[in-house]
Design a protein around this motif. Structure first.
Motif, PDB file in Angstrom:
ATOM      1  N   ASP A  44       0.808  -1.222   0.000  1.00 20.07           N
ATOM      2  CA  ASP A  44       0.000   0.000   0.000  1.00 20.07           C
ATOM      3  C   ASP A  44       0.840   1.271   0.000  1.00 20.07           C
ATOM      4  O   ASP A  44       0.301   2.363  -0.221  1.00 20.07           O
ATOM      5  CB  ASP A  44      -0.909   0.039   1.244  1.00 20.07           C
ATOM      6  CG  ASP A  44      -1.870  -1.122   1.316  1.00 20.07           C
ATOM      7  OD1 ASP A  44      -2.345  -1.575   0.252  1.00 20.07           O
ATOM      8  OD2 ASP A  44      -2.144  -1.586   2.447  1.00 20.07           O
ATOM      9  N   ALA A  47       0.568   3.990  -2.850  1.00 15.88           N
ATOM     10  CA  ALA A  47      -0.713   4.703  -2.841  1.00 15.88           C
ATOM     11  C   ALA A  47      -0.798   5.660  -1.655  1.00 15.88           C
ATOM     12  O   ALA A  47      -1.273   6.795  -1.799  1.00 15.88           O
ATOM     13  CB  ALA A  47      -1.867   3.702  -2.796  1.00 15.88           C
ATOM     14  N   ARG A  60      -8.822  -0.873  -4.633  1.00 14.34           N
ATOM     15  CA  ARG A  60      -7.977   0.308  -4.774  1.00 14.34           C
ATOM     16  C   ARG A  60      -7.916   1.072  -3.452  1.00 14.34           C
ATOM     17  O   ARG A  60      -8.941   1.336  -2.833  1.00 14.34           O
ATOM     18  CB  ARG A  60      -8.566   1.197  -5.863  1.00 14.34           C
ATOM     19  CG  ARG A  60      -7.814   2.447  -6.155  1.00 14.34           C
ATOM     20  CD  ARG A  60      -8.439   3.121  -7.393  1.00 14.34           C
ATOM     21  NE  ARG A  60      -8.117   4.521  -7.379  1.00 14.34           N
ATOM     22  CZ  ARG A  60      -9.000   5.495  -7.250  1.00 14.34           C
ATOM     23  NH1 ARG A  60     -10.282   5.249  -7.154  1.00 14.34           N
ATOM     24  NH2 ARG A  60      -8.602   6.743  -7.246  1.00 14.34           N
ATOM     25  N   VAL A  61      -6.692   1.442  -3.019  1.00 13.47           N
ATOM     26  CA  VAL A  61      -6.518   2.233  -1.803  1.00 13.47           C
ATOM     27  C   VAL A  61      -6.997   3.651  -2.092  1.00 13.47           C
ATOM     28  O   VAL A  61      -6.479   4.322  -2.985  1.00 13.47           O
ATOM     29  CB  VAL A  61      -5.045   2.233  -1.340  1.00 13.47           C
ATOM     30  CG1 VAL A  61      -4.851   3.180  -0.172  1.00 13.47           C
ATOM     31  CG2 VAL A  61      -4.611   0.828  -0.958  1.00 13.47           C
ATOM     32  N   HIS A  80      -8.230  10.062  -1.256  1.00 14.23           N
ATOM     33  CA  HIS A  80      -7.865  10.225  -2.661  1.00 14.23           C
ATOM     34  C   HIS A  80      -8.758  11.286  -3.304  1.00 14.23           C
ATOM     35  O   HIS A  80      -9.954  11.377  -3.004  1.00 14.23           O
ATOM     36  CB  HIS A  80      -8.016   8.889  -3.390  1.00 14.23           C
ATOM     37  CG  HIS A  80      -7.384   8.886  -4.733  1.00 14.23           C
ATOM     38  ND1 HIS A  80      -7.979   9.440  -5.842  1.00 14.23           N
ATOM     39  CD2 HIS A  80      -6.189   8.413  -5.147  1.00 14.23           C
ATOM     40  CE1 HIS A  80      -7.190   9.304  -6.884  1.00 14.23           C
ATOM     41  NE2 HIS A  80      -6.089   8.681  -6.487  1.00 14.23           N
ATOM     42  N   GLY A 102       1.471   8.600  -2.281  1.00 11.80           N
ATOM     43  CA  GLY A 102       0.865   9.419  -3.323  1.00 11.80           C
ATOM     44  C   GLY A 102      -0.200  10.344  -2.755  1.00 11.80           C
ATOM     45  O   GLY A 102      -0.263  11.525  -3.124  1.00 11.80           O
TER      46      GLY A 102
END
Length: 150
Positions: free
Chosen positions: A13, A16, A62-63, A91, A19
């Motif tokens: 992870d 992600a 998806r994280v 996100h 990010g």
């Protein structure tokens, strides 16, 4: 919220998570997504510490979010245990979806399970949208915070 899963973060992870940490003006100055080595070491330390919870929110594999919850036993407030919420990120695609509220609710419930009497967090003074968000969830801006860069 659909098929949202909140679980402990694992090494896979890290890209992600980093990010998301780097995806704003403050984070862009502090994070280095091109070198994940320090983040891997940090995750090992966090995983080994029973008072730390680094979690991710996963939707459809998806994280899409992350936060860190720290449990702190103490003497003040009659020996109260408190928790600290740090590094909350959602996100960009998920902002406004209710994920942030769900995340904070999870952290509060986890704090209750750990018999915490207080949940606290800090937010950079420039993050006025985040301040409004936390106030809507019942948090009160009660203290002035200080930091010393080492």
């Amino acid at each position: 919220m659909g098929d949202l899963d909140i679980r402990a973060a694992v090494a896979e992870d890290i890209p992600a998570i980093v990010g998301m940490l780097a995806d704003d003006p403050l984070g862009a100055q502090r994070e280095s997504p091109d070198d994940l080595t320090p983040y891997r070491s940090a995750l090992e330390r966090l995983t080994a510490d029973p008072n730390q919870r680094l979690v991710v929110a996963v939707r459809e594999g998806r994280v899409v979010g992350t936060l860190q919850l720290t449990i702190i036993p103490g003497l003040s407030r009659r020996g109260a245990t408190r928790s600290v919420i740090e590094g909350v990120r959602v996100h960009a695609d998920e902002r406004g979806s209710g994920l942030g509220s769900r995340f904070i609710e999870w952290a509060i419930e986890e704090s209750r399970r750990e018999n915490c009497q207080l949940v606290q967090l800090t937010s950079d003074v420039t993050r006025t949208d985040a301040h409004r968000f936390y106030e809507r969830l019942g948090f009160v801006a009660s203290h002035v915070g200080f930091k010393l860069q080492l």
